[in-house]
Design a protein around this motif. Structure first.
Motif, PDB file in Angstrom:
ATOM      1  N   TYR A  33       0.855  -1.201   0.000  1.00  0.00           N
ATOM      2  CA  TYR A  33       0.000   0.000   0.000  1.00  0.00           C
ATOM      3  C   TYR A  33       0.881   1.237   0.000  1.00  0.00           C
ATOM      4  CZ  TYR A  33       0.689  -1.103   4.983  1.00  0.00           C
ATOM      5  OH  TYR A  33       1.231  -1.459   6.195  1.00  0.00           O
ATOM      6  N   GLU A  73      -1.878  -2.931  -5.001  1.00  0.00           N
ATOM      7  CA  GLU A  73      -2.306  -1.929  -4.025  1.00  0.00           C
ATOM      8  C   GLU A  73      -3.494  -2.405  -3.188  1.00  0.00           C
ATOM      9  OE1 GLU A  73      -2.451   0.970  -1.612  1.00  0.00           O
ATOM     10  OE2 GLU A  73      -0.958   1.231  -3.200  1.00  0.00           O
ATOM     11  N   GLU A  75      -4.310  -0.648  -0.115  1.00  0.00           N
ATOM     12  CA  GLU A  75      -4.772   0.477   0.703  1.00  0.00           C
ATOM     13  C   GLU A  75      -4.948   0.067   2.176  1.00  0.00           C
ATOM     14  OE1 GLU A  75      -8.098   2.609  -0.946  1.00  0.00           O
ATOM     15  OE2 GLU A  75      -7.227   2.614  -2.963  1.00  0.00           O
ATOM     16  N   TYR A  76      -4.247  -1.000   2.590  1.00  0.00           N
ATOM     17  CA  TYR A  76      -4.311  -1.518   3.971  1.00  0.00           C
ATOM     18  C   TYR A  76      -5.710  -2.034   4.303  1.00  0.00           C
ATOM     19  CZ  TYR A  76      -3.043  -1.724   8.975  1.00  0.00           C
ATOM     20  OH  TYR A  76      -2.774  -2.133  10.257  1.00  0.00           O
TER      21      TYR A  76
END
Length: 434
Positions: A33, A73, A75-76
């Motif tokens: 991320y 990705e 984004e956590y």
């Protein structure tokens, strides 16, 4: 003739989809991320890991085998993390290691990695009982876990008071990110509170943690002796600044190692001076970082856009991860074939049988950068040692000269109990893999 032509086309397609690629390069999946409230941590950590991969490749690979990787990705976000793992695991001949840098994502793919035979590292985070390799053969909470960190925190705070016996009657606030990450140390903190007679006050902060006025009002009313900041991302600088506004001394704050980076303190400005945090890296410069600048960044292959971040906390942590991955692969090759691409199972063996001692660290140009790591089937963590660092207004300085280890007898007892419970729930018969 038509059938031969079809076979040739099929072979070409197979090669283009990674069949040939997988024969020469070791593929590692990075569900990373670089955007959102946790971007600083993700970009620094994965930047450091990829930088080390590039350094390994610049030096000819691991006995000639180059490291390959792909990011996705997340984004956590746990659901995105699971999607990324599923997308990456079969690419380039199959992932042979995965690192999600998220407790939520790690929990989400925990059962999947065992089924898929893809070892997962959770470097300094994740499920602490995964240190028991008899129950979690494919999970490696390398270096040190949240439970050992929590135990070391209490040992350090006790030493600061003149001995753990002096904690009796004291108040310690656990100000935590309201997630699996923030709740992970509670079994240790609660048990140590009973043992040593201090009052543990638990105060949750809703992610991402950009508003904490009500929590600090509670802290001001409680008048604690210490505040443990178990934060991540923007929550950390907000906590430090809000502490200043409420007149709480930063010297009485002790952060989790994910609340101890330059991004946390620089963003907090003057409020951060005197603030302390845990770490499993020793601040400073190392020969391996100089080699990175010379061979990778000078060649225009560095992963960080901002070169001032080289050697920063998150970057060094990522470099440490890269070192351990390369050492696991190197060790696996010694058993299964030098110069060969290792399978996920073979990398798993390498991770379980590592011994990165001080002599090996010195050879790698990383002596003292992280504690010596020696893993086994019983111990997928390999160390449990930490340091405490303090922000002097400009940089992090280690204030414990030696590595600190807390009550490992307690944490091992909890590991055994919790992993046994998990094994019973999942129908796992604990055993070491060959």
């Amino acid at each position: 003739m038509k059938s031969i032509k079809s076979l040739l086309v099929g072979a070409a397609l197979l090669a283009s989809f990674g069949g040939a690629y997988a024969q020469t390069e070791q593929f590692i999946a990075l569900p990373s991320y670089r955007v959102g409230p946790y971007a600083a941590g993700g970009s620094g950590f994965y930047g450091g890991t990829i930088d080390y991969f590039n350094l390994v490749n610049a030096n000819g690979g691991i006995n000639g085998v180059k490291i390959a990787w792909e990011e996705c990705e997340t984004e956590y976000n746990p659901s995105r993390g699971i999607e990324c793992y599923e997308r990456l695991k079969t690419k380039n001949g199959g992932a042979t290691l995965v690192e999600p840098l998220s407790t939520g994502i790690a929990y989400g793919i925990l059962d999947r990695v065992a089924k898929d035979k893809v070892p997962m590292t959770t470097l300094g985070y994740g499920r602490s009982d995964a240190a028991n390799g008899k129950v979690f053969p494919y999970v490696f909470p390398l270096i040190t876990s949240y439970w050992n960190q929590a135990a070391a925190m209490i040992k350090y705070l006790g030493d600061k008071e003149g001995g753990v016996a002096k904690l009796k009657g004291k108040k310690i606030v656990h100000l935590y990110h309201d997630s699996a990450f923030g709740k992970e140390p509670l079994p240790v903190l609660e048990e140590l509170a009973k043992q040593h007679g201090f009052e543990l006050i638990k105060i949750a902060v809703a992610p991402p943690g950009s508003e904490q006025q009500s929590q600090w009002l509670q802290i001001r009313q409680a008048k604690p002796d210490h505040v443990i900041l178990w934060g991540w991302g923007v929550m950390n600088s907000v906590a430090i600044k809000t502490a200043q506004r409420n007149g709480f001394p930063r010297e009485k704050m002790l952060g989790v190692w994910w609340a101890g980076s330059e991004e946390d303190t620089i963003a907090a400005g003057d409020a951060a001076k005197g603030y302390t945090s845990m770490t499993f890296n020793t601040p400073g410069n190392y020969p391996v970082l100089d080699e990175l600048r010379k061979k990778v960044y000078a060649a225009g292959k560095g992963n960080l856009a901002d070169q001032s971040r080289i050697g920063s906390v998150y970057h060094m942590r990522g470099m440490t991860a890269g070192i351990l991955y390369a050492e696991a692969i190197r060790h696996a090759q010694e058993k299964f074939g030098k110069g060969k691409v290792m399978t996920g199972d073979q990398v798993r063996w390498g991770l379980e049988n590592m011994d990165v001692d001080e002599a090996r660290q010195k050879a790698l140009g990383a002596l003292g950068m992280f504690p010596p790591v020696k893993t086994s089937c019983d111990d997928h963590e390999g160390s449990g040692a930490v340091k405490v660092q303090q922000w002097d207004g400009k940089k992090w300085v280690a204030i414990t000269p030696n590595w600190v280890v807390g009550d490992k007898a307690l944490t091992r007892k909890l590991v055994e109990e919790s992993s046994a419970k998990y094994a019973a729930e999942k129908g796992i018969t604990p055993a070491c893999m060959k």
